[in-house]
Enzyme design. Sequence first.
Site, PDB file in Angstrom:
ATOM      1  N   SER A  41       0.860  -1.186   0.000  1.00 19.59           N
ATOM      2  CA  SER A  41       0.000   0.000   0.000  1.00 19.59           C
ATOM      3  C   SER A  41       0.894   1.233   0.000  1.00 19.59           C
ATOM      4  CB  SER A  41      -0.926  -0.006   1.222  1.00 19.59           C
ATOM      5  OG  SER A  41      -0.177   0.173   2.403  1.00 19.59           O
ATOM      6  N   HIS A 158      -3.541  -5.584   2.579  1.00 17.91           N
ATOM      7  CA  HIS A 158      -2.673  -6.695   2.990  1.00 17.91           C
ATOM      8  C   HIS A 158      -3.389  -8.033   3.090  1.00 17.91           C
ATOM      9  CE1 HIS A 158       0.511  -3.850   4.913  1.00 17.91           C
ATOM     10  NE2 HIS A 158       0.470  -3.792   3.613  1.00 17.91           N
ATOM     11  N   GLU A 167      -4.089  -2.195   9.613  1.00 16.76           N
ATOM     12  CA  GLU A 167      -3.295  -2.839  10.669  1.00 16.76           C
ATOM     13  C   GLU A 167      -3.770  -2.521  12.083  1.00 16.76           C
ATOM     14  OE1 GLU A 167       0.654  -1.429   9.889  1.00 16.76           O
ATOM     15  OE2 GLU A 167       0.620  -2.232   7.867  1.00 16.76           O
ATOM     16  N   GLU A 208       1.872  -9.546   6.411  1.00 24.71           N
ATOM     17  CA  GLU A 208       2.814  -9.145   7.463  1.00 24.71           C
ATOM     18  C   GLU A 208       2.864 -10.128   8.619  1.00 24.71           C
ATOM     19  OE1 GLU A 208       1.657  -5.086   8.297  1.00 24.71           O
ATOM     20  OE2 GLU A 208       2.900  -4.368   6.648  1.00 24.71           O
ATOM     21  N   ASP A 245      -2.969   1.356  12.334  1.00 21.06           N
ATOM     22  CA  ASP A 245      -2.645   1.988  11.050  1.00 21.06           C
ATOM     23  C   ASP A 245      -3.757   1.669  10.064  1.00 21.06           C
ATOM     24  OD1 ASP A 245      -1.748   3.029   8.718  1.00 21.06           O
ATOM     25  OD2 ASP A 245      -0.086   1.617   8.442  1.00 21.06           O
ATOM     26  N   GLU A 289      -1.779   5.857  13.153  1.00 16.52           N
ATOM     27  CA  GLU A 289      -0.993   6.194  11.952  1.00 16.52           C
ATOM     28  C   GLU A 289      -1.924   6.431  10.759  1.00 16.52           C
ATOM     29  OE1 GLU A 289       1.952   3.119  11.226  1.00 16.52           O
ATOM     30  OE2 GLU A 289       1.887   3.482   9.071  1.00 16.52           O
ATOM     31  N   ASP A 314       2.688   8.478   7.720  1.00 15.02           N
ATOM     32  CA  ASP A 314       3.400   7.450   6.936  1.00 15.02           C
ATOM     33  C   ASP A 314       3.304   7.832   5.454  1.00 15.02           C
ATOM     34  OD1 ASP A 314       4.413   5.221   5.675  1.00 15.02           O
ATOM     35  OD2 ASP A 314       2.744   3.908   6.160  1.00 15.02           O
ATOM     36  N   LYS A 339      10.559   4.513   6.714  1.00 12.25           N
ATOM     37  CA  LYS A 339      10.823   3.329   5.894  1.00 12.25           C
ATOM     38  C   LYS A 339      11.929   3.715   4.924  1.00 12.25           C
ATOM     39  CE  LYS A 339       5.966   1.777   5.835  1.00 12.25           C
ATOM     40  NZ  LYS A 339       4.667   2.106   5.189  1.00 12.25           N
ATOM     41  N   HIS A 367       8.858  -2.131   8.816  1.00 15.22           N
ATOM     42  CA  HIS A 367       8.988  -3.116   7.730  1.00 15.22           C
ATOM     43  C   HIS A 367       8.060  -2.712   6.577  1.00 15.22           C
ATOM     44  CE1 HIS A 367       5.248  -5.630   9.193  1.00 15.22           C
ATOM     45  NE2 HIS A 367       5.012  -4.341   9.155  1.00 15.22           N
ATOM     46  N   LYS A 391       8.111  -1.276  13.926  1.00 17.16           N
ATOM     47  CA  LYS A 391       6.827  -1.870  13.537  1.00 17.16           C
ATOM     48  C   LYS A 391       7.111  -3.053  12.626  1.00 17.16           C
ATOM     49  CE  LYS A 391       3.364  -0.436  10.324  1.00 17.16           C
ATOM     50  NZ  LYS A 391       2.375   0.554   9.897  1.00 17.16           N
TER      51      LYS A 391
HETATM   52  P1  PGA Z   1       3.051  -1.275   3.001  1.00 14.51           P
HETATM   53  O1  PGA Z   1       2.177  -0.946   4.283  1.00 14.51           O
HETATM   54  O2  PGA Z   1       4.431  -1.549   3.425  1.00 14.51           O
HETATM   55  O3  PGA Z   1       2.355  -2.440   2.372  1.00 14.51           O
HETATM   56  O4  PGA Z   1       2.968  -0.062   2.115  1.00 14.51           O
HETATM   57  C1  PGA Z   1       2.690  -0.678   5.524  1.00 14.51           C
HETATM   58  C2  PGA Z   1       2.141   0.572   6.107  1.00 14.51           C
HETATM   59  O5  PGA Z   1       1.248   1.226   5.525  1.00 14.51           O
HETATM   60  O6  PGA Z   1       2.589   0.978   7.175  1.00 14.51           O
HETATM   61 ZN    ZN Z   2       1.220   2.865   7.224  1.00 11.27          ZN
END
Ligand code: PGA
Ligand code: ZN
Length: 426
Positions: A41, A158, A167, A208, A245, A289, A314, A339, A367, A391
Amino acid sequence: MKIKSITAREILSSGSTPSIEVKVTLQNGTTGKASVPFGASAGIHEAYVLFDGAKRYSGKGMLKAVNNINKKIAPNLRNKDAFDQPAIDQLMIDIDGTKNKKKLGGNAILAVSVAVARAAANAQKLPLYAYIRKAYQLPIKKYVLPNPQMVVIEGGKHADNSTDMQEYMVAPIKGNSVKEEVQAGIEVYLALKKVLKQKNLDTNVGNEGAYAPAGLKSNESPLQLIRAAIKKAGYSKKDIGISLDPATSELFHNGKYHLKKEKKKLTSVGMINYFKKWLKKYPEIITLEDPLHEDDWAYWPEITRTTKIPIIGDDLTVTNPERLQRAIDTKAINAILIKLNQIGTLTETVQTCMLARNNNMMTIVSHRGGGETNDTAMVDLAVAVNAAFIKVGPSRGERVCKYNRLMEIADELKAKPVGKNFRIIH
Ligand code: PGA
Ligand code: ZN
């Protein structure tokens, strides 16, 4: 210490699609390896992930990016000083020449960036986290380790058939030791399996490593289930928080947030009120988030100003120092998800972490949900910058290797996790 050679290969990621692995060899024979993940995503403002787009692997091959490393990056980096990480990263940014690393691929650039850092760390006989502090002369003295933030129920992009929200996480914050916190998170995850089974919900896992049950009644049901699991595992709300999230960029189409599960279409204000109700009903929620989509700049300041918990950017900020600066200027967030592959170099990632830190904002290093690898550089980064959380999902090899690395570092440093003081910058 000069770079002698750089070689890239296509490998497999957890998403059953390829990724890249890079090996850097220095003049004295020291080597460093790295591989990179990508998101399911992903935010639209992220660094470009260069896929082949041809027939193999349904267009998801990474041979173009591999070729860019072997043919375009490697010759330019040969004989450059591996100890000068900012210069290495800047050189790749310059060769690429685009704003989002579209030409070489953010995936290609990041894999080289981290592999160079690993080789340099190995040459200096330093663990990667210590090398990162040294290479950037970070003005951080003590090591205060991150708490785990474990994804235990996943939906959205996911996992099909689960919730609209992406999440639901548990965040152990007792603070005695990393080992104890990891154990607590996993015990809640296992208790949740029993809770789901009792309710005849399935316990298959998603991208995940979190459960992704079909047949959940609403987007709120996971909160009840997790609450029950925390109790069943013998923990209290004080020691284990819940983090969310909802990844709402994925829910936003034609000007509204679409909650299919509840047949609702909400405005930005509606979405804010929706979450505020949850925060009132579930005081154990300790972080939230992406409650709004990646360009909903007008409404982010309102949710951040009117709630008491960290509101994490994010997709809004994508580890990009420019977007973070805008979020700081507009008071859009008070915490940021980090990230490495969202921005595409180690140098820019550290820059974003320090910008957050200098503005009293906690960082959470994460991650990726699309395709992860067994690389653990994200953990070393989190330790280097004293991030508040990592995370990561609680099962599947590409996830648990991150917790194993964190526990290894904790033993090495004899340091404690930040625990309940996660909002304080240490
Ligand atoms: P993604 O999602 O790594 O699949 O983009 C993780 C997140 O949104 O935190
Ligand atoms: Zn996120």
